[in-house]
Design an enzyme around this catalytic site. Sequence first.
Site, short mmCIF file in Angstrom:
data_model
loop_
_atom_site.label_atom_id
_atom_site.label_comp_id
_atom_site.label_asym_id
_atom_site.label_seq_id
_atom_site.Cartn_x
_atom_site.Cartn_y
_atom_site.Cartn_z
N GLU A 105 0.84 -1.21 0.00
CA GLU A 105 0.00 0.00 0.00
C GLU A 105 0.88 1.26 0.00
O GLU A 105 0.52 2.27 -0.62
CB GLU A 105 -0.96 -0.02 1.19
N GLU A 125 -4.14 -9.55 3.28
CA GLU A 125 -4.93 -9.30 4.49
C GLU A 125 -6.06 -10.30 4.68
O GLU A 125 -6.41 -10.65 5.81
CB GLU A 125 -5.51 -7.87 4.45
N1 3HC Z 1 3.90 -8.38 11.47
C1 3HC Z 1 4.59 -8.87 12.51
N2 3HC Z 1 5.44 -9.92 12.41
C2 3HC Z 1 5.56 -10.49 11.20
C3 3HC Z 1 4.86 -10.03 10.08
C4 3HC Z 1 4.01 -8.91 10.24
N3 3HC Z 1 3.33 -8.38 9.21
N4 3HC Z 1 5.19 -10.81 9.03
C5 3HC Z 1 6.07 -11.72 9.48
N5 3HC Z 1 6.30 -11.53 10.80
C6 3HC Z 1 7.22 -12.28 11.66
C7 3HC Z 1 6.82 -13.75 11.81
O1 3HC Z 1 5.87 -13.91 12.85
C8 3HC Z 1 8.15 -14.38 12.10
O2 3HC Z 1 8.42 -14.14 13.46
P1 3HC Z 1 9.19 -15.23 14.34
O3 3HC Z 1 10.52 -15.41 13.67
O4 3HC Z 1 9.23 -14.64 15.68
O5 3HC Z 1 8.35 -16.49 14.25
C9 3HC Z 1 9.14 -13.56 11.29
O6 3HC Z 1 8.48 -12.32 11.01
C10 3HC Z 1 9.53 -14.18 9.97
O7 3HC Z 1 8.33 -14.55 9.29
P2 3HC Z 1 8.22 -15.95 8.55
O8 3HC Z 1 8.75 -17.05 9.41
O9 3HC Z 1 6.82 -16.06 8.07
O10 3HC Z 1 9.25 -15.73 7.34
P3 3HC Z 1 9.12 -16.15 5.83
O11 3HC Z 1 10.35 -15.68 5.18
O12 3HC Z 1 8.73 -17.57 5.71
O13 3HC Z 1 7.88 -15.29 5.26
C11 3HC Z 1 6.56 -13.34 4.84
C12 3HC Z 1 7.96 -13.90 5.20
C13 3HC Z 1 6.20 -13.76 3.43
C14 3HC Z 1 6.65 -11.85 4.95
C15 3HC Z 1 5.52 -13.92 5.82
O14 3HC Z 1 5.98 -13.73 7.14
C16 3HC Z 1 4.18 -13.29 5.72
O15 3HC Z 1 3.40 -13.65 4.88
N6 3HC Z 1 3.87 -12.35 6.64
C17 3HC Z 1 2.58 -11.77 6.75
C18 3HC Z 1 2.35 -10.71 5.71
C19 3HC Z 1 1.01 -10.08 5.89
O16 3HC Z 1 0.03 -10.73 6.18
N7 3HC Z 1 0.96 -8.77 5.69
C20 3HC Z 1 -0.26 -8.03 5.84
C21 3HC Z 1 -0.37 -7.57 7.25
S1 3HC Z 1 -1.92 -6.76 7.56
C22 3HC Z 1 -1.72 -5.23 6.89
O17 3HC Z 1 -0.72 -4.92 6.32
C23 3HC Z 1 -2.88 -4.31 7.09
C24 3HC Z 1 -2.80 -3.10 6.26
O18 3HC Z 1 -3.59 -3.25 5.12
C25 3HC Z 1 -3.26 -1.92 7.01
#
Ligand code: 3HC
Length: 696
Positions: A105, A125
């Site tokens: 975004e 999301e």
């Molecule tokens: N917030 C907080 N922590 C996060 C995070 C996030 N958005 N994304 C990842 N993390 C943390 C994980 O919990 C993990 O923590 P840990 O080591 O303590 O377990 C660490 O970061 C590494 O994550 P992964 O083990 O998942 O690492 P990968 O390399 O396998 O994957 C990724 C990376 C593709 C970024 C995956 O973590 C992911 O899909 N994350 C979520 C992304 C997401 O859903 N984003 C949208 C959030 S909601 C939003 O943005 C609302 C907005 O519209 C206002």
Amino acid sequence: MSDPVTLSKSGTIAIVEINNPPVNALGQAVREGLSDAVRQAEADPEVTAIVIIGAGRTFPAGADIKEFGRPMREPHLPEVIDRIESSTKPVVAALHGTALGGGFEIALGSHYRIALSDARVGLPEVHLGLIPGAGGTQRLPRLCGAEMALDIMFKGTPISAKVAHAAGLIDHLVEADLLGAAIAYAGELTEVRRTREETRGLADEAAFRTALGAAEQTANTRMRGQMAPLQIIACVKATLEQPFAEGRLYERNCFFECLASKQSKGMIHAFFAERASAKVPEAGRAKPRPLNSLGVVGGGTMGAGITVAALNSGLPVTMIERDDDSLKRGRANVEEVYDRLLAKGRITADHRASVMGLYTGSTDYSDLSDADMVIEAVFERLDVKRGVFAQLDKVMKPSAVLASNTSYIDIDHISSATNRPDQVLGLHFFSPANIMKLLEIVVPKGVADDVVATGFALAKRLGKVPVRAGNSTGFIGNRILGKYGMCAAHMMEDGATPYEIDAAIYAFGYPMGIHAMYDLAGLDIGWDNRKAAATTRNPDERDVQIADRICERGWFGQKTGHGFYLYPDGARIGTADPEVLAIIEAERALKGITPRAFSVEDIMERYMASMVNEACEVLREAVALKPSDIDVTFVYGYGFPRFRGGPMKYADGYGLDKMLDNIRAYETQDPVFWKPSPLLVELVAAGKTFDDLNKG
Ligand code: 3HC
Ligand code: NAI
């Protein structure tokens, strides 16, 4: 701790770098730093353009999910992005890694976007029960139209930078030196370009509305029961019908509605539960062994599926079968998967050839002598499995990890056929093994830590979600399934039809009911198990024999065109069968049972109570390490609706005291089946939840 956002300059270009490992999540400090840095850069008379870039492995992967559920602190992301978009100096977002959610975004609110060609972008999301809440639903359709925008937001899976570039979402792709390229690009820019003023995606209103209609259809079928997809549609519609500022406000309200819902709490729980399940004590104590080649013994349903999963990850596989004909079938089972993908145009002939190039078939166990790991997937018979492991013990190198994909058999009974029981573990895949995400890693007592760590490393390599399970009959999932399966059988004999039970389960959010699932898996599996357990079963336990009567007629489910349901002409979805209802009637009559009515609520209360009560026993016996591991097992292996977080999360929300009261009431009717688990009793007495155990 270093500053989460830094501002520097390269000539006249301001560089705003976000540095919040591991994924540059947009927590409060980042939002504040970003807002301040852009303001300062804009105020600096020497600066002509601004580059926003992420340090480390990625551009921000989204809002900080850990902040959700706590009071939101200013500045809020939508305002930060509006601030960026309002800049009078051109802003370039330089993307690498995974620019997701709020991260993407930010990119959409920037005036220009440049990316490394292997970057990925997306709005995931929906997987958290949310909608993009920082302008994504308003800006994305303006750029690429409703069809693509809805697809990105509904699937939630990132798209490649190349696809995004082709759709005009990214202006430039580079292969290397992203920062250098972004600075050079920013140096050429003289004008701002604001996505909120963009109209190219809105130009074809008819196509836009058609896409909205198609999305509604998906939201009400494949994504039924979920709130976020419907909200996404409403927001996308607003891009067409309302000015940007109003649409953005509407999106914000929808976002908060989703954030406050049980659904997003369930899905956020599932997100963290999945990551927590991969962290086990053994993997903390030891490093995995090298894993560069795999042996698979058995090329049937599971052996072939495991082989495909491994080949897809680039692991060479040697498949062992018992004779040439079986090996031919094993190879054909593997090839069939790729042939189907080829026919659908999902892979090319070259890809098929290169993947099959990693496959070797053999009937000679000594061909496994170099393999780093072997997974046995032969018939579910102890004598056959012991024979296989005795052979493996002779040929496998000392450092090899030996695994069985057994569904129920005690791993100790298998590993004792070798001289290295500490090198043997269970790897319980789910069918189809190349698709289903769950992998139960069964850890018998005394198995070496690095063997367990290697099991988890394999899961990661195959893209599976691993859960550590103790060595108990049926491990976590099948053991609990056995219990709620019995509960369903009791309800059926007491008056509910299998179709009523399935309808209740489906309405709860499962993709199918338990009887449809039995039909899909094959009723003969359960029949064989029941026959094998006949001599050891508790004679006081209620014995429902309806499924046996069905199997005795040769009706084994979908594969025979007849099970609990009828599948005429190879239909994939069954229809209710009056003959099955007659069998049930006859069984009731034999036992003198007068059928009674069950409401949807009755059915689900019993179903969930039997599931959760047995799950408590699984926890008490340390077969599962924590409640969230059980949630992961059921969400990824048994179709439990992810938006409910998993059975334990659901039980916390339902109220453990209320569930215990239900169990006590059922106990008066059947005290053998319905014994409240002491763990549940303890938790209720202490006023605690499963989530407290997760934290503990
Ligand atoms: N917030 C907080 N922590 C996060 C995070 C996030 N958005 N994304 C990842 N993390 C943390 C994980 O919990 C993990 O923590 P840990 O080591 O303590 O377990 C660490 O970061 C590494 O994550 P992964 O083990 O998942 O690492 P990968 O390399 O396998 O994957 C990724 C990376 C593709 C970024 C995956 O973590 C992911 O899909 N994350 C979520 C992304 C997401 O859903 N984003 C949208 C959030 S909601 C939003 O943005 C609302 C907005 O519209 C206002
Ligand atoms: P299957 O009957 O489809 O395949 C078994 C294969 O093993 C056959 O191809 C057979 O030729 C081969 N085989 C038998 N003895 C052998 C030997 N001595 N050496 C080499 N190959 C031999 O069975 P399926 O369904 O693949 O099950 C295999 C194992 O996986 C079982 O232990 C089962 O309980 C387990 N499992 C099955 C699941 C399912 O849904 N089918 C799910 C999870 C586990």
